[in-house]
Scaffold this motif. Sequence first.
Motif, PDB file in Angstrom:
ATOM      1  N   UNK A 166       0.832  -1.200   0.000  1.00  0.00           N
ATOM      2  CA  UNK A 166       0.000   0.000   0.000  1.00  0.00           C
ATOM      3  C   UNK A 166       0.872   1.259   0.000  1.00  0.00           C
ATOM      4  N   UNK A 167       1.919   1.228   0.818  1.00  0.00           N
ATOM      5  CA  UNK A 167       2.787   2.400   0.924  1.00  0.00           C
ATOM      6  C   UNK A 167       3.595   2.628  -0.360  1.00  0.00           C
ATOM      7  N   UNK A 170       1.418   4.166  -3.022  1.00  0.00           N
ATOM      8  CA  UNK A 170       1.253   5.615  -2.861  1.00  0.00           C
ATOM      9  C   UNK A 170       2.467   6.391  -3.376  1.00  0.00           C
ATOM     10  N   UNK A 171       3.621   5.741  -3.344  1.00  0.00           N
ATOM     11  CA  UNK A 171       4.848   6.436  -3.771  1.00  0.00           C
ATOM     12  C   UNK A 171       5.177   6.183  -5.242  1.00  0.00           C
TER      13      UNK A 171
END
Lengths: 410, 88
Positions: A166-167, A170-171
């Motif tokens: 997920x992280x 986002x990046x």
Amino acid sequence: MAGLFDRFAPLMGQRDALFGDSGVNPFSVKMDRVLSQTEAMIEGRRTILVGTNNYLGLTFAPEALKAAHDALEASGTGTTGSRMANGTYSCHKGLEDTLCDFFGKEHAMVFSTGFLANIGILSTLMGPDDYIVMDADCHASIYDGVRGGSAQIIRFKHNDAADLDKRLARLADKPGNKLIVIEGIYSMLGDKAPLAEIVAVKKKYENVYLLSDEAHSLGVLGKYGRGLPEEVGCEDDVDFIVGTFSKSVGTVGGFCVSNHPDFETLRLVCRAYIFTASLPPSVVASATVNLGLVKNGGALRKRLMRNAQQLHAGLTAIGLKVASENSPVVAVVAPDPQVAVAFWRGLIEAGVYVNLALPPATPYGYSLLRASLCAAHTEEQLNKVIAIFAQVAAKVGLAAPVEHKRSAVG
Amino acid sequence: MNDSGPEPSADTLAALFEILKSFNKTGAELSPGTRFTEDLNFDSLVVMEFIAVVEDSFDISVPLNILPDVATIKDLAIAVEKIVAADK
Ligand SMILES: Cc1ncc(COP(=O)(O)O)c(C=O)c1O
């Protein structure tokens, strides 16, 4: 005006409340004489050491002792200089070559400790436009390393590959490089990273690198002791491995190995490499010899895991809550810091040494009695340790005093 | 507390107040000036969980780097808006 140490008053107050001013505490306890890899004299008592991180028991390996003695005689007690200045001897280069052979990697850099390896690498590798995506339970040296650098720091939930995914998603649109930072075995609870899943997530995105700190898994996991990446079979997917000689290798020092073609650049820019004294030749000799013993240490690894299973089974059988299975770290979870302190004291007074670990240094706010196994522990020693745990557990009200049955393993 | 400089929008503050309801163990009154450490008793574990929820609800990454400068709900609201703007 505030006193110099006033801001630590709450911490000191907590310490005083927990430990009072009498009785042993972890800050003052000392080993007066080390008898072997598994025993020392503490407060006049012969004490079984179950909290040394000396996983393979190599601190007294005769080959390493001899090599260290020889190096001491030949090259003196210290280098009196940093790697960059006058502190690189041929033995330091030799140790780096040994590390390259050991890991099958192109490049290796030796640091003066594992802590400094993390500080040096993590503060340097990623720049201001880059992102470090680290497991939230990483070691203090990883936190200090990333904080000392200029990259943006994002944490993902401990051992949660979906959260990492997920992280990274986002990046994904950000132009910078991303570095995932994990540990092979986490030091406090002894749990392993879900490396195969993490590698799968890594491969979904561009410009993502992976660094694993193998401090507690070097020598412990993998047929040849190369740690979790070897065990999982994904060594090519781990771009940087950081490690220490202070645990299974039985001496002191740190390193980073990698196949990245520009890795050698780090020697010119890593301040924790450039501005600190290099390891003494005797230490370099110990590490070099012990790495060979680690590589061929299949029998030691078997004994270590058998010992871990014996202790885990024994402590579970007396009703204690033990964090991780099949791990050389056996962490008993106590309900609160007060019980943990009483338990730790009871163990010390009965001749068993483990580590007391309290929040905020622990995950989930756990209060822990952290034991680590050694290949050199005997079955008898561990039976005694388990029996003493049972007595002390009953005394501090943690478990019923159960007659300890000989465990099936070992 | 941040008394000068930009003001966060009421929407951002409202969203943070809503998230904070389930993290407000001290029962402190929530206002822009409410402090995470002193008033809400947040420790590092709670901060981590709380920030994760903020990240999910705004679909942003809140880097650890900014946390030393965030003392109050207003500080966080301003930081969140900066990140949202930078992501556009
Ligand atoms: C995960 C981890 N990394 C790094 C270190 C630091 O290693 P060293 O003792 O060589 O400084 C440790 C141990 O203290 C550790 O547990």
